[in-house]
Scaffold this active site. Structure first.
Site, PDB file in Angstrom:
ATOM      1  N   GLU A  45       0.781  -1.200  -0.008  1.00 42.65           N
ATOM      2  CA  GLU A  45       0.090   0.024   0.079  1.00 42.65           C
ATOM      3  C   GLU A  45       0.944   1.136   0.005  1.00 42.65           C
ATOM      4  O   GLU A  45       0.526   2.411  -0.801  1.00 42.65           O
ATOM      5  CB  GLU A  45      -1.094   0.009   1.245  1.00 42.65           C
ATOM      6  CG  GLU A  45      -2.240  -0.988   1.144  1.00 42.65           C
ATOM      7  CD  GLU A  45      -3.064  -0.743  -0.389  1.00 42.65           C
ATOM      8  OE1 GLU A  45      -3.172   0.414  -0.536  1.00 42.65           O
ATOM      9  OE2 GLU A  45      -3.702  -1.783  -0.562  1.00 42.65           O
ATOM     10  N   TYR A 128      -6.213   6.756   4.478  1.00 43.73           N
ATOM     11  CA  TYR A 128      -6.476   5.689   3.473  1.00 43.73           C
ATOM     12  C   TYR A 128      -5.679   4.539   3.828  1.00 43.73           C
ATOM     13  O   TYR A 128      -6.058   3.248   3.507  1.00 43.73           O
ATOM     14  CB  TYR A 128      -5.665   6.212   2.139  1.00 43.73           C
ATOM     15  CG  TYR A 128      -5.839   5.024   1.045  1.00 43.73           C
ATOM     16  CD1 TYR A 128      -6.687   4.619   0.244  1.00 43.73           C
ATOM     17  CD2 TYR A 128      -4.341   4.561   0.960  1.00 43.73           C
ATOM     18  CE1 TYR A 128      -6.447   3.429  -0.542  1.00 43.73           C
ATOM     19  CE2 TYR A 128      -4.298   3.455   0.072  1.00 43.73           C
ATOM     20  CZ  TYR A 128      -5.206   2.939  -0.690  1.00 43.73           C
ATOM     21  OH  TYR A 128      -5.255   1.891  -1.608  1.00 43.73           O
ATOM     22  N   ASP A 146      -9.156   6.379  -1.852  1.00 42.00           N
ATOM     23  CA  ASP A 146      -7.859   7.192  -2.592  1.00 42.00           C
ATOM     24  C   ASP A 146      -8.652   7.874  -3.673  1.00 42.00           C
ATOM     25  O   ASP A 146      -9.801   7.998  -3.978  1.00 42.00           O
ATOM     26  CB  ASP A 146      -6.835   6.257  -2.871  1.00 42.00           C
ATOM     27  CG  ASP A 146      -7.269   5.233  -3.886  1.00 42.00           C
ATOM     28  OD1 ASP A 146      -8.664   5.108  -4.305  1.00 42.00           O
ATOM     29  OD2 ASP A 146      -6.819   4.104  -4.489  1.00 42.00           O
TER      30      ASP A 146
END
Ligand code: SF4
Length: 366
Positions: A45, A128, A146
């Site tokens: 991520e 996020y 996002d």
């Protein structure tokens, strides 16, 4: 805009079925989807922020091979970690990740917290990343909003608010809290991101292939390409830079370590300075800078490359000179003379890797 109004007449259950059903069949085979190891999910991520999937894949493999566990990363030297990230850009991401895994090791015995409050307090972890890691690795129904997700949701719910504003992100988070699947928050969040990446793309969304077209209000009104609304960024700043590849009489190359905070912190570079347009020529300005800052007397030759490097907020226009160090030189922690073969051991930002490539090409007449 109230979330409740937006959700009026929206069939949440059917939406979840359509979205997750599609993801189960169509998801891309990506290395970080092989298992749900929280550490690997987190690394992926962080890498995926501002970087495309295809670019991330080889870096992910290399990084996990080098630092297979959270402990391995926590114990690694910063220099090694930056080197593994070399070329991916946005280096504050990896510096923060490194600091955060150390914190997890010390404070939580190496187990990544599954509590959104604790996890989101770690360095560099925003809403996020919290939502993505906790939903994918631990199945916790946290929103992960996002740019892709904002685009998809602004179309589905016909949201005309500016997605560049923080309040709009919060609105989307509130919507997701209402519509996220409690049974499978991991697939729900990943499916929304995947939909944005593969189908509901910025310019030409493939609405005919879209698994949630029946739920999409922008499609019903034929306005899908007008959404999302996003205000333009302020113009990017242009910065002129003069840089030099400088060698001493033994053929060693002078490199400099950037400051420990600010842009590209702690990465290595070839000596350089910002140059002003009006006064002396850039060459003279660089010579003066090297003398004043490093005590280095140099002899510069004609520039051999002019490079442009674009960041999100500024552009570097770098003129690169070849040159010789003509005085004796004392090395410090931040200034080193290195053998050409050792250059590859240091982490350089992409722009300075290019300088080195151009230099080698020039030397070999390529
Ligand atoms: S129908 Fe089109 S605009 Fe709506 S979510 Fe699907 S791809 Fe996006």
């Amino acid at each position: 805009m109230k979330t409740r109004t937006l959700l009026d007449g929206f069939n949440i259950e059917q939406f979840q079925l359509d979205l997750i059903g599609w993801f189960e069949k169509e998801q891309r085979d990506l290395p970080w989807r092989k298992d749900n190891d929280p550490y690997k999910v987190w690394v992926s991520e962080v890498m995926l922020q501002q970087t495309k999937v295809d670019t991330v894949i080889p870096y992910f493999h290399k990084f996990i091979e080098q630092f297979p566990t959270l402990e391995a990363l926590a114990e690694a030297d910063e220099e090694e970690v930056l080197k593994a990230w070399e070329g991916l850009g946005y280096y504050s991401r990896v510096r923060n990740l490194h600091a955060a895994v150390k914190e997890v090791k010390e404070q939580y015995g190496g187990k990544i917290p599954d509590n959104p409050e604790q996890f989101s307090k770690l360095k560099g972890v925003g809403p996020y990343t919290t939502g993505a890691v906790l939903s994918i690795a631990y199945g916790i129904p946290e929103p992960a909003v996002d740019g892709n997700v904002m685009r998809v949701l602004s179309r589905i719910f016909l949201v005309w608010e500016d997605i560049a504003k923080t309040g709009t992100r919060k609105l989307f988070e509130a919507i997701i809290r209402q519509i996220i699947s409690r049974e499978n928050p991991s697939y729900f969040n990943q499916a929304l991101m995947e939909l944005g990446a593969l189908i509901c793309t910025p310019r030409n969304p493939a609405c005919l292939l879209c698994p949630v077209q029946a739920h999409c209000r922008a499609l019903q009104e034929g306005v899908q390409t007008e959404l999302p609304v996003k205000t333009k960024k302020t113009s990017v700043k242009q910065v002129a830079i003069a840089a030099a590849v400088l060698k001493d009489e033994h053929g060693k190359v002078l490199i400099h370590k950037r400051d420990s905070d600010g842009l590209l912190a702690n990465l290595w570079e070839f000596p350089n300075c910002e140059v002003a347009h009006s006064r002396e020529n850039p060459e003279r300005q660089l010579e003066k800078f090297l003398k004043e800052e490093y005590g280095a007397i140099v002899q510069l030759e004609k520039p051999f490359a002019v490079l442009e490097h674009v960041f999100s907020h500024l552009v570097w226009n770098i003129t690169v000179y070849d040159g010789k160090l003509v005085n004796g030189f004392t090395e410090t922690e931040q200034l080193k003379l290195v053998d050409e073969r050792e250059i590859s051991l240091y982490a350089f930002p992409a722009s300075h890797q290019r300088i080195w490539r151009e230099y080698k090409e020039k030397e070999t007449g390529g």
